[in-house]
Design a protein around this motif. Structure first.
Motif, PDB file in Angstrom:
ATOM      1  N   ILE A   1       0.853  -1.183   0.000  1.00 55.87           N
ATOM      2  CA  ILE A   1       0.000   0.000   0.000  1.00 55.87           C
ATOM      3  C   ILE A   1       0.889   1.233   0.000  1.00 55.87           C
ATOM      4  N   GLY A   2       0.718   2.086  -0.988  1.00 55.03           N
ATOM      5  CA  GLY A   2       1.512   3.307  -1.077  1.00 55.03           C
ATOM      6  C   GLY A   2       0.981   4.373  -0.148  1.00 55.03           C
ATOM      7  N   ASN A   3       1.532   5.586  -0.273  1.00 51.26           N
ATOM      8  CA  ASN A   3       1.090   6.671   0.591  1.00 51.26           C
ATOM      9  C   ASN A   3       1.349   8.011  -0.065  1.00 51.26           C
ATOM     10  N   ARG A   4       0.624   8.992   0.443  1.00 51.20           N
ATOM     11  CA  ARG A   4       0.846  10.396   0.061  1.00 51.20           C
ATOM     12  C   ARG A   4       1.587  11.072   1.206  1.00 51.20           C
ATOM     13  N   SER A   5       2.657  11.793   0.887  1.00 48.20           N
ATOM     14  CA  SER A   5       3.445  12.406   1.954  1.00 48.20           C
ATOM     15  C   SER A   5       3.959  13.772   1.530  1.00 48.20           C
ATOM     16  N   ASN A   6       3.882  14.716   2.459  1.00 46.54           N
ATOM     17  CA  ASN A   6       4.509  16.019   2.236  1.00 46.54           C
ATOM     18  C   ASN A   6       5.971  16.020   2.640  1.00 46.54           C
ATOM     19  N   GLY A   7       6.433  14.891   3.207  1.00 45.29           N
ATOM     20  CA  GLY A   7       7.831  14.774   3.585  1.00 45.29           C
ATOM     21  C   GLY A   7       8.030  14.863   5.090  1.00 45.29           C
ATOM     22  N   VAL A   8       9.232  15.257   5.458  1.00 54.41           N
ATOM     23  CA  VAL A   8       9.628  15.359   6.857  1.00 54.41           C
ATOM     24  C   VAL A   8       9.907  16.819   7.174  1.00 54.41           C
ATOM     25  N   ALA A   9       9.248  17.324   8.204  1.00 53.30           N
ATOM     26  CA  ALA A   9       9.400  18.733   8.573  1.00 53.30           C
ATOM     27  C   ALA A   9      10.565  18.964   9.525  1.00 53.30           C
ATOM     28  N   GLY A  10      11.138  17.925  10.064  1.00 54.25           N
ATOM     29  CA  GLY A  10      12.268  18.083  10.979  1.00 54.25           C
ATOM     30  C   GLY A  10      12.638  16.765  11.618  1.00 54.25           C
ATOM     31  N   ASN A  11      13.911  16.664  12.020  1.00 54.34           N
ATOM     32  CA  ASN A  11      14.412  15.479  12.707  1.00 54.34           C
ATOM     33  C   ASN A  11      14.739  15.853  14.151  1.00 54.34           C
ATOM     34  N   PHE A  12      14.375  14.973  15.077  1.00 57.91           N
ATOM     35  CA  PHE A  12      14.486  15.307  16.491  1.00 57.91           C
ATOM     36  C   PHE A  12      14.992  14.110  17.295  1.00 57.91           C
ATOM     37  N   VAL A  13      15.531  14.420  18.447  1.00 59.66           N
ATOM     38  CA  VAL A  13      15.761  13.429  19.495  1.00 59.66           C
ATOM     39  C   VAL A  13      15.016  13.917  20.728  1.00 59.66           C
ATOM     40  N   SER A  14      14.169  13.056  21.279  1.00 61.84           N
ATOM     41  CA  SER A  14      13.431  13.387  22.494  1.00 61.84           C
ATOM     42  C   SER A  14      14.196  12.868  23.701  1.00 61.84           C
ATOM     43  N   ILE A  15      14.623  13.798  24.528  1.00 63.38           N
ATOM     44  CA  ILE A  15      15.359  13.452  25.743  1.00 63.38           C
ATOM     45  C   ILE A  15      14.367  13.473  26.912  1.00 63.38           C
ATOM     46  N   ILE A  16      14.135  12.323  27.496  1.00 61.95           N
ATOM     47  CA  ILE A  16      13.272  12.231  28.668  1.00 61.95           C
ATOM     48  C   ILE A  16      14.173  12.307  29.893  1.00 61.95           C
ATOM     49  N   PHE A  17      13.909  13.271  30.755  1.00 66.15           N
ATOM     50  CA  PHE A  17      14.769  13.397  31.940  1.00 66.15           C
ATOM     51  C   PHE A  17      13.965  13.782  33.166  1.00 66.15           C
ATOM     52  N   ARG A  18      14.536  13.459  34.307  1.00 71.67           N
ATOM     53  CA  ARG A  18      13.975  13.858  35.594  1.00 71.67           C
ATOM     54  C   ARG A  18      14.889  14.891  36.233  1.00 71.67           C
ATOM     55  N   ALA A  19      14.275  15.925  36.772  1.00 75.50           N
ATOM     56  CA  ALA A  19      15.032  16.984  37.448  1.00 75.50           C
ATOM     57  C   ALA A  19      14.074  17.790  38.300  1.00 75.50           C
ATOM     58  N   LYS A  20      14.538  18.202  39.457  1.00 78.30           N
ATOM     59  CA  LYS A  20      13.707  19.021  40.340  1.00 78.30           C
ATOM     60  C   LYS A  20      13.922  20.486  39.968  1.00 78.30           C
ATOM     61  N   VAL A  21      12.932  21.026  39.292  1.00 81.37           N
ATOM     62  CA  VAL A  21      12.987  22.426  38.867  1.00 81.37           C
ATOM     63  C   VAL A  21      11.906  23.179  39.639  1.00 81.37           C
ATOM     64  N   ASP A  22      12.342  24.072  40.515  1.00 79.43           N
ATOM     65  CA  ASP A  22      11.390  24.833  41.328  1.00 79.43           C
ATOM     66  C   ASP A  22      10.994  26.105  40.591  1.00 79.43           C
ATOM     67  N   LEU A  23       9.726  26.157  40.200  1.00 84.26           N
ATOM     68  CA  LEU A  23       9.220  27.361  39.549  1.00 84.26           C
ATOM     69  C   LEU A  23       8.498  28.212  40.583  1.00 84.26           C
ATOM     70  N   PRO A  24       8.797  29.492  40.638  1.00 86.38           N
ATOM     71  CA  PRO A  24       8.092  30.358  41.599  1.00 86.38           C
ATOM     72  C   PRO A  24       6.614  30.443  41.271  1.00 86.38           C
ATOM     73  N   ASP A  25       5.809  30.721  42.296  1.00 85.07           N
ATOM     74  CA  ASP A  25       4.367  30.824  42.091  1.00 85.07           C
ATOM     75  C   ASP A  25       4.003  31.899  41.071  1.00 85.07           C
ATOM     76  N   THR A  26       4.884  32.875  40.910  1.00 84.25           N
ATOM     77  CA  THR A  26       4.605  33.970  39.977  1.00 84.25           C
ATOM     78  C   THR A  26       4.945  33.613  38.537  1.00 84.25           C
ATOM     79  N   ALA A  27       5.625  32.477  38.325  1.00 86.97           N
ATOM     80  CA  ALA A  27       6.009  32.086  36.962  1.00 86.97           C
ATOM     81  C   ALA A  27       4.782  31.710  36.155  1.00 86.97           C
ATOM     82  N   PRO A  28       4.728  32.062  34.870  1.00 88.69           N
ATOM     83  CA  PRO A  28       3.607  31.644  34.027  1.00 88.69           C
ATOM     84  C   PRO A  28       3.558  30.126  33.905  1.00 88.69           C
TER      85      PRO A  28
END
Length: 540
Positions: free
Chosen positions: A196-223
């Motif tokens: 089965i063939g396909n229709r494609s507009n191509g690839v818009a970008g190549n990525f690596v997804s880095i999954i990480f754990r870190a304790k980042v304290d955001l202040p209550d005033t941060a958006p």
């Protein structure tokens, strides 16, 4: 070595395959699912579950568990106590250099949707590593058989079924199935086997997804946000909030510059996580680094004989809009009841033709919307604005036209400009709160238990017609009244919102889609209902 037979063989044990197994098993079909991996995913991909997907999970009893496993998606500035407690996340995308520079950030996208107006289910932010086990447990409990370390390596079709060859952890086996559902991903081996063939507009970008754990304290005033587009000279990409203390950083790489996923060593991933956080001393635990590409693809066909494609196997989208897994689960929901009705003798195989007729146009439109949004970062050019549709319309406002819909307008837009639920054949039946059997429920809860005919209280002719047609055909039909004193008791508003007046009736499919509607009286209710169902189920 032969290893038995099944009505439906499912290839692929991701969210779409597991959903297919669950939906079929709840309809009384006991599928076998084969998955080449040794276990469920531990990677938190496909995190955004749109309202329509949560509605579908609601109908199979999974909504409370998914809500508990994830976070409610809310509008910007809404339900701040839940947001600060890690039980909700706002649908906001910011532009910033790092988490440390949020005070300099700006809003790139923000969505505030009044979901209560049209659905009982709010969208949920929940990684597939949390909801896949829920789907797995529910599917097995309902009767599905799931086999890990089983890789499909061959398919042969004939007039009666499909013979599948599976590598069972090194041992070749064959499984005989009447039908096969391939939910085996964007590089689908089954799609390749079927040529089965396909229709494609191509690839818009190549990525690596880095999954990480870190304790980042955001202040209550941060958006507060769900996504940040990091515009940092040292590292550009999307920073995704997964859950408290857990993040995903999708970083571009450029093959044309000689870059590759191999460049993302553990040390480099820690460095990039620190750049994203804006803290060069941050303690970081990298869970994984997975390459992927923002690909657009729509298969030329969703069906070949007795084999059906679902999910990424037949459509791939860039991540803009978060459509991917939602479209796949909706594929599964559309197909499962049709397979069940055919296998249980309630419908001819012609009903299965409606799967591609309904889902392929939606899949193509969804992929095109995602491509447009991803390429433009939401800054639409004038020529794109006419084609653009809000993500809620893309995920639940679509209109089907097929042989499984009777009376759909010939000029119905696939993706209308406005989100409305009017009872039009081919659209999802409207949501409304009603009293049913002593409980306050949504009509969505009642109208997805099978074929359902709804009419006004006091009109026994339609109820008698449903009973007669059910007796003639063997098709179970739930017949209900809606309005004051009815089975779905309200002030009459809901049935009127469906476009049904005195003497009329509404026929709803097992997937909650309106199959047919009579706005008012007809001369012979039994004959009219029988003819509508014969068209849908028998192609008559």
């Amino acid at each position: 070595m032969s290893d038995g037979s099944t009505d439906v063989l499912i290839v692929g044990g991701g969210p779409v395959g597991l959903s297919t197994a669950l939906f079929l098993a709840r309809k009384g079909i006991r599928p076998i699912l084969v998955e080449r991996r040794p276990r469920l995913s531990t990677i938190p991909r496909a995190t955004g579950l749109h309202a329509r997907t949560v509605e579908i999970f609601r109908t199979v009893g999974l909504e409370p568990a998914v809500q508990e496993a994830g976070m409610k998606i809310v509008g910007p500035g809404a339900e701040l106590d839940l947001v600060r407690a890690g039980r909700a996340t706002p649908l906001v995308m910011l532009g910033a250099q790092s988490l440390a520079d949020l005070h300099k950030s700006f809003v790139m996208e923000a969505h505030d949707v009044d979901y209560d107006r049209f659905t009982p289910s709010w969208p949920i932010w929940c990684g597939q590593d949390h909801y896949e086990p829920l789907l797995f447990d529910a599917a097995v409990e309902a009767g599905a058989e799931i086999r890990f370390q089983n890789e499909l390596v061959g398919l042969v079709q004939d007039s009666d079924g499909v013979t599948a060859t599976v590598n069972d952890n090194g041992t070749p086996r064959t499984i005989r199935a009447r039908y096969v559902v391939a939910a085996d991903g964007v590089k689908s081996p089954v799609r390749e086997m079927l040529q089965i063939g396909n229709r494609s507009n191509g690839v818009a970008g190549n990525f690596v997804s880095i999954i990480f754990r870190a304790k980042v304290d955001l202040p209550d005033t941060a958006p507060r946000f769900t996504l940040i587009y990091l515009m940092n000279q040292l590292a550009q990409g999307l920073l995704l909030f997964i859950e408290p203390g857990r993040w995903m950083f999708g970083v571009n790489y450029y093959p044309e510059r000689g870059q590759s996923p191999a460049d993302f060593t553990p040390e480099r991933c820690v460095e990039l996580a620190r750049i994203a956080a804006g803290d060069p001393e941050l303690e970081v635990e990298v869970e994984s680094a997975q390459p992927w590409d923002a690909r657009h693809m729509v298969a030329d066909a969703y069906q070949s004989g007795r084999v059906f494609l679902a999910g990424d196997a037949c459509h791939a989208h860039p991540p803009a809009g978060g459509f991917g897994v939602n479209a796949g689960i909706q594929d599964a929901h559309n197909l499962a009841w049709k397979l069940a009705d055919v296998l249980q003798g309630h419908a001819d195989e012609s009903l299965l033709d409606s799967y591609e007729a309904e889902r392929r146009p939606v899949g193509a439109a969804t992929a095109d919307q995602a491509w447009m949004l991803f390429r433009t970062r939401g800054q639409l050019a004038d020529e794109d604005k006419a084609a653009y549709r809000d993500f809620v319309i893309v995920t639940m406002g679509y209109r089907y036209t097929s042989n499984a819909i009777v009376g759909a307008p010939a000029d119905a837009e696939l993706l209308p400009r406005e989100l409305t639920f009017t009872g039009q054949p081919g659209s999802r039946a409207p949501h409304g709160w009603v009293d049913h059997n002593g409980s306050r429920v949504s009509t969505i809860d009642v109208l997805t238990e099978g074929w359902t005919l709804v009419t006004a209280p006091g009109d026994g002719t339609w109820l008698a017609a449903a009973q007669a047609v059910s007796a003639q055909t063997g098709l179970p039909i739930q017949a209900l009244t809606a309005g004051p004193g009815g089975d779905l008791a309200d002030d009459g508003t809901w049935l009127a919102s469906c476009g049904v007046g005195p003497g009329g009736a509404l026929l709803v499919r097992p997937d909650g889609i309106v199959a047919w509607r009579s706005a008012g009286p007809v001369e012979d209710q039994t004959q009219t209902l029988a003819a509508a169902l014969a068209t849908i189920l028998r192609g008559a």
